[in-house]
Design a protein around this motif. Sequence first.
Motif, PDB file in Angstrom:
ATOM      1  N   LEU A  42      38.751  41.909  75.955  1.00 40.42           N
ATOM      2  CA  LEU A  42      39.769  40.884  75.682  1.00 40.42           C
ATOM      3  C   LEU A  42      39.319  39.465  75.973  1.00 40.42           C
ATOM      4  CD1 LEU A  42      42.884  42.616  77.301  1.00 40.42           C
ATOM      5  CD2 LEU A  42      42.303  42.513  74.877  1.00 40.42           C
ATOM      6  N   GLY A  43      38.298  39.325  76.811  1.00 40.49           N
ATOM      7  CA  GLY A  43      37.972  38.020  77.354  1.00 40.49           C
ATOM      8  C   GLY A  43      38.623  37.861  78.713  1.00 40.49           C
ATOM      9  N   ASP A 217      44.552  46.020  72.844  1.00 39.91           N
ATOM     10  CA  ASP A 217      44.792  47.358  72.325  1.00 39.91           C
ATOM     11  C   ASP A 217      45.259  48.244  73.480  1.00 39.91           C
ATOM     12  OD1 ASP A 217      42.519  47.826  73.827  1.00 39.91           O
ATOM     13  OD2 ASP A 217      41.197  48.075  72.101  1.00 39.91           O
ATOM     14  N   ALA A 218      45.530  49.518  73.184  1.00 34.32           N
ATOM     15  CA  ALA A 218      46.095  50.425  74.187  1.00 34.32           C
ATOM     16  C   ALA A 218      45.153  50.620  75.369  1.00 34.32           C
ATOM     17  CB  ALA A 218      46.424  51.777  73.543  1.00 34.32           C
ATOM     18  N   VAL A 225      46.888  47.203  83.381  1.00 36.53           N
ATOM     19  CA  VAL A 225      47.982  47.758  84.191  1.00 36.53           C
ATOM     20  C   VAL A 225      47.418  48.366  85.472  1.00 36.53           C
ATOM     21  CG1 VAL A 225      49.744  49.561  84.320  1.00 36.53           C
ATOM     22  CG2 VAL A 225      49.560  48.154  82.273  1.00 36.53           C
ATOM     23  N   LEU A 226      46.331  49.118  85.337  1.00 34.90           N
ATOM     24  CA  LEU A 226      45.691  49.699  86.523  1.00 34.90           C
ATOM     25  C   LEU A 226      45.189  48.583  87.443  1.00 34.90           C
ATOM     26  CD1 LEU A 226      44.699  52.146  88.072  1.00 34.90           C
ATOM     27  CD2 LEU A 226      42.648  52.183  86.620  1.00 34.90           C
ATOM     28  N   GLY A 227      44.608  47.542  86.853  1.00 34.77           N
ATOM     29  CA  GLY A 227      44.142  46.418  87.648  1.00 34.77           C
ATOM     30  C   GLY A 227      45.281  45.739  88.383  1.00 34.77           C
ATOM     31  N   ALA A 228      46.436  45.598  87.717  1.00 32.70           N
ATOM     32  CA  ALA A 228      47.605  44.977  88.352  1.00 32.70           C
ATOM     33  C   ALA A 228      48.092  45.795  89.537  1.00 32.70           C
ATOM     34  CB  ALA A 228      48.729  44.816  87.326  1.00 32.70           C
ATOM     35  N   ALA A 229      48.149  47.119  89.363  1.00 34.27           N
ATOM     36  CA  ALA A 229      48.597  47.989  90.452  1.00 34.27           C
ATOM     37  C   ALA A 229      47.651  47.896  91.647  1.00 34.27           C
ATOM     38  CB  ALA A 229      48.701  49.437  89.959  1.00 34.27           C
ATOM     39  N   LEU A 230      46.344  47.921  91.367  1.00 36.41           N
ATOM     40  CA  LEU A 230      45.359  47.843  92.445  1.00 36.41           C
ATOM     41  C   LEU A 230      45.388  46.476  93.140  1.00 36.41           C
ATOM     42  CD1 LEU A 230      42.441  49.664  90.624  1.00 36.41           C
ATOM     43  CD2 LEU A 230      43.577  50.474  92.708  1.00 36.41           C
ATOM     44  N   ALA A 231      45.546  45.414  92.357  1.00 32.29           N
ATOM     45  CA  ALA A 231      45.602  44.073  92.941  1.00 32.29           C
ATOM     46  C   ALA A 231      46.829  43.924  93.827  1.00 32.29           C
ATOM     47  CB  ALA A 231      45.616  43.017  91.837  1.00 32.29           C
TER      48      ALA A 231
END
Length: 299
Positions: A42-43, A217-218, A225-231
Amino acid sequence: MPHPLASSSGRAATLLPVLAVVAGIAAFSVMDATMKAASLTLGVGTALLLRNVFGTLLTVPLWLAKGRPTPSRNVALFHFQRSCVTSVMAALFFYGLVRIPMAEGMAISFFAPIIALYFAALLLGETIRPRAIVAAVLGLVGMVVIGADRFGAGEYGVEAIKGTLAIVLSAVFYALNLVMQRKQALLAGPVEIALFQNLNVALLFALFAPFYWTAPDAVSVTWTVLGAALATIALLFLSWGYARAEAQVLVPVEYTGFLWAALMGWLVFGESLGIGVVAGAALIVVGCYIGTRPTQNDT
């Protein structure tokens, strides 16, 4: 002579914040891998924007459950100031991380705790004890050993050099972030910190979204989402730990992040590990032990 129970209580009071920070660093390191994967697709800008939007959505229910703690004007301003530092730090770090291996990037960034010791003295008024300096130096030597192993593995092109410079600059902001984290943890609870940091960083990246936005994309959404949860998990652990121990005690623990970065680089991106990793990790562990070992005065 100190009472045995008092000594045991003092050790526990030091150990629990250290374990919380270790858990937080581990979560952040695994998050680095998810964000590198998302950034490659995504960048950096879009990946960080999505991560913090999802992070905000994840922390709102926790904030509501805590009774919606609202910061004062001064505390809200400090939340925003740290979010600005975090935004620059993260953008530089992931810009570099997509151009060089994870463990290599982490190794370069680890001169930040050395700077943080002096930021802690300047901004928090902490006294730098000799053992904290020894711990930081041992950790730095471990990073040099690992870096030598990594840098000797191949030649660097222009993109890799740009990535290295970005991570070096990111480390300066990371050092400031570490000390601000300690002050912030004394002003607000972990849930409040997690919510307002995610929200502020999302708003800051949203301002510039028209210049970099890429439709996800998916798979990339899953990574973010996984990164957000871990952060979010990492912020909760780190905020709790930094509210209960001095920055100079916890800063050497930051070096454990390299172990997780090396593991995730190998598992997710197939990045190899050399003998220098083992030697450097041993020095890091020794440094962390010295830095977190309580003195008689602490107990």
